[in-house]
Design a protein around this motif. Sequence first.
Motif, short mmCIF file in Angstrom:
data_model
loop_
_atom_site.label_atom_id
_atom_site.label_comp_id
_atom_site.label_asym_id
_atom_site.label_seq_id
_atom_site.Cartn_x
_atom_site.Cartn_y
_atom_site.Cartn_z
N CYS A 1 -5.96 1.63 -1.53
CA CYS A 1 -5.21 0.94 -0.47
C CYS A 1 -6.07 0.74 0.78
O CYS A 1 -6.01 -0.31 1.42
CB CYS A 1 -3.95 1.73 -0.11
SG CYS A 1 -2.77 1.85 -1.48
N VAL B 1 0.86 -1.19 0.00
CA VAL B 1 0.00 0.00 0.00
C VAL B 1 0.89 1.24 0.00
O VAL B 1 2.12 1.12 0.10
CB VAL B 1 -0.91 0.06 1.25
CG1 VAL B 1 -1.82 -1.16 1.35
CG2 VAL B 1 -0.08 0.19 2.53
N TYR B 2 0.28 2.41 -0.12
CA TYR B 2 0.98 3.63 0.29
C TYR B 2 -0.02 4.45 1.09
O TYR B 2 -1.22 4.43 0.81
CB TYR B 2 1.60 4.37 -0.89
CG TYR B 2 0.68 5.14 -1.80
CD1 TYR B 2 0.59 6.53 -1.74
CD2 TYR B 2 -0.08 4.48 -2.78
CE1 TYR B 2 -0.23 7.24 -2.61
CE2 TYR B 2 -0.90 5.19 -3.65
CZ TYR B 2 -0.97 6.57 -3.56
OH TYR B 2 -1.78 7.27 -4.42
N CYS C 1 -2.67 7.08 -0.13
CA CYS C 1 -3.52 6.62 -1.23
C CYS C 1 -4.94 7.14 -1.02
O CYS C 1 -5.50 7.01 0.08
CB CYS C 1 -3.52 5.09 -1.27
SG CYS C 1 -4.51 4.38 -2.61
N GLU D 1 -0.64 10.85 -7.93
CA GLU D 1 -0.81 9.64 -7.14
C GLU D 1 -0.21 8.45 -7.88
O GLU D 1 0.16 8.54 -9.06
CB GLU D 1 -2.28 9.37 -6.86
CG GLU D 1 -3.12 9.16 -8.10
CD GLU D 1 -4.60 9.04 -7.79
OE1 GLU D 1 -5.16 10.01 -7.23
OE2 GLU D 1 -5.20 8.00 -8.11
N TYR D 2 -0.11 7.33 -7.17
CA TYR D 2 0.42 6.11 -7.77
C TYR D 2 -0.70 5.33 -8.46
O TYR D 2 -1.82 5.25 -7.95
CB TYR D 2 1.05 5.21 -6.71
CG TYR D 2 2.40 5.66 -6.20
CD1 TYR D 2 3.56 5.35 -6.90
CD2 TYR D 2 2.50 6.39 -5.02
CE1 TYR D 2 4.80 5.76 -6.43
CE2 TYR D 2 3.74 6.79 -4.54
CZ TYR D 2 4.88 6.48 -5.25
OH TYR D 2 6.11 6.88 -4.80
N SER E 1 5.76 3.61 -1.29
CA SER E 1 6.17 5.01 -1.47
C SER E 1 7.34 5.30 -0.54
O SER E 1 7.19 5.22 0.69
CB SER E 1 5.01 5.96 -1.13
OG SER E 1 5.49 7.30 -1.08
N HIS F 1 -1.50 1.53 -9.32
CA HIS F 1 -0.99 0.27 -8.76
C HIS F 1 -2.09 -0.77 -8.71
O HIS F 1 -3.28 -0.44 -8.68
CB HIS F 1 -0.43 0.51 -7.35
CG HIS F 1 -1.46 0.98 -6.37
ND1 HIS F 1 -2.20 0.12 -5.58
CD2 HIS F 1 -1.90 2.24 -6.05
CE1 HIS F 1 -3.02 0.81 -4.83
NE2 HIS F 1 -2.86 2.10 -5.09
N SER G 1 4.84 -0.28 2.52
CA SER G 1 4.52 0.89 1.70
C SER G 1 5.47 0.93 0.50
O SER G 1 6.68 0.76 0.65
CB SER G 1 4.68 2.17 2.51
OG SER G 1 4.61 3.30 1.64
#
Length: 255
Positions: free
Chosen positions: A70, A62-63, A66, A155-156, A100, A158, A98
């Motif tokens: 997540c 996760v980050y 998020c 943001e990511y 990140s 994923h 994480s």
Amino acid sequence: MYSAPVHAQLTEQASLAYEGVGLTPRLGEQIPLDLVFTDSYGKTVTLGEYFQQDRPIVLTFVYHTCPMLCSVLLDGVTRSLDDVPWAPGDGYEMVTVSFSPEDTSERAAEQRARYLRRLDYEDAEWHFLTGSEDAILALTQATGFMFKWVEEQGEYAHPAAVIVLSDEGIITRYLPDLVPKGRDLRAAIVEASDGTVGNLLDRAFLYCFQFDPTSNSYVLVARRAMQVGGGITALVLIVSLGLLWMKDTKKSEYA
């Protein structure tokens, strides 16, 4: 409403944002256990420290900033654990990493406390780790977890999945669902433990059910179920005949 050219451009941009993002299963492969991370207490740890208890590991990525996915994943895992009769630390452990490098151990500690409250297990073995970019990339690449930072969205991008590993760090199962079925998570833990976790019914379940990557769930294998059913029937018959024989023998002794 967007015109057709604008809509096509937005669709193409969204497609590019997710290019290279996904999950590539690496079942049976070993993850690097010498990677260094920081736990939620700010302590430097190696990944291998969590693989020294002869317990399977339930791994999630996760980050902590998020916006949605997540939290949905961790909420789903928490709900799934309601159907698992063992707490983290009782036969298995959980590790959330994480991806990140900007995340801190303080933020990880907040997340850990939040989910332990939901589980109602203050001392559960659910470890939240943060790390350097190098350590993160080494672990995510080893597990086939592919993500990327999307500058335009801030943001990511994923995937979301639960990854289960043996106590030696071998990847044994992927559960690529936001809310994995509790039954499937339980079976994956038993499977990763090679039968050291769970009871006879859990092992019978794994014999009769196999994981189907199409449905992302364990499905019944009819032939094996019939074999087990036939074996149980034969066992009941043998026991019944044995009891009748013993009863008849006692009658003969007193005749």
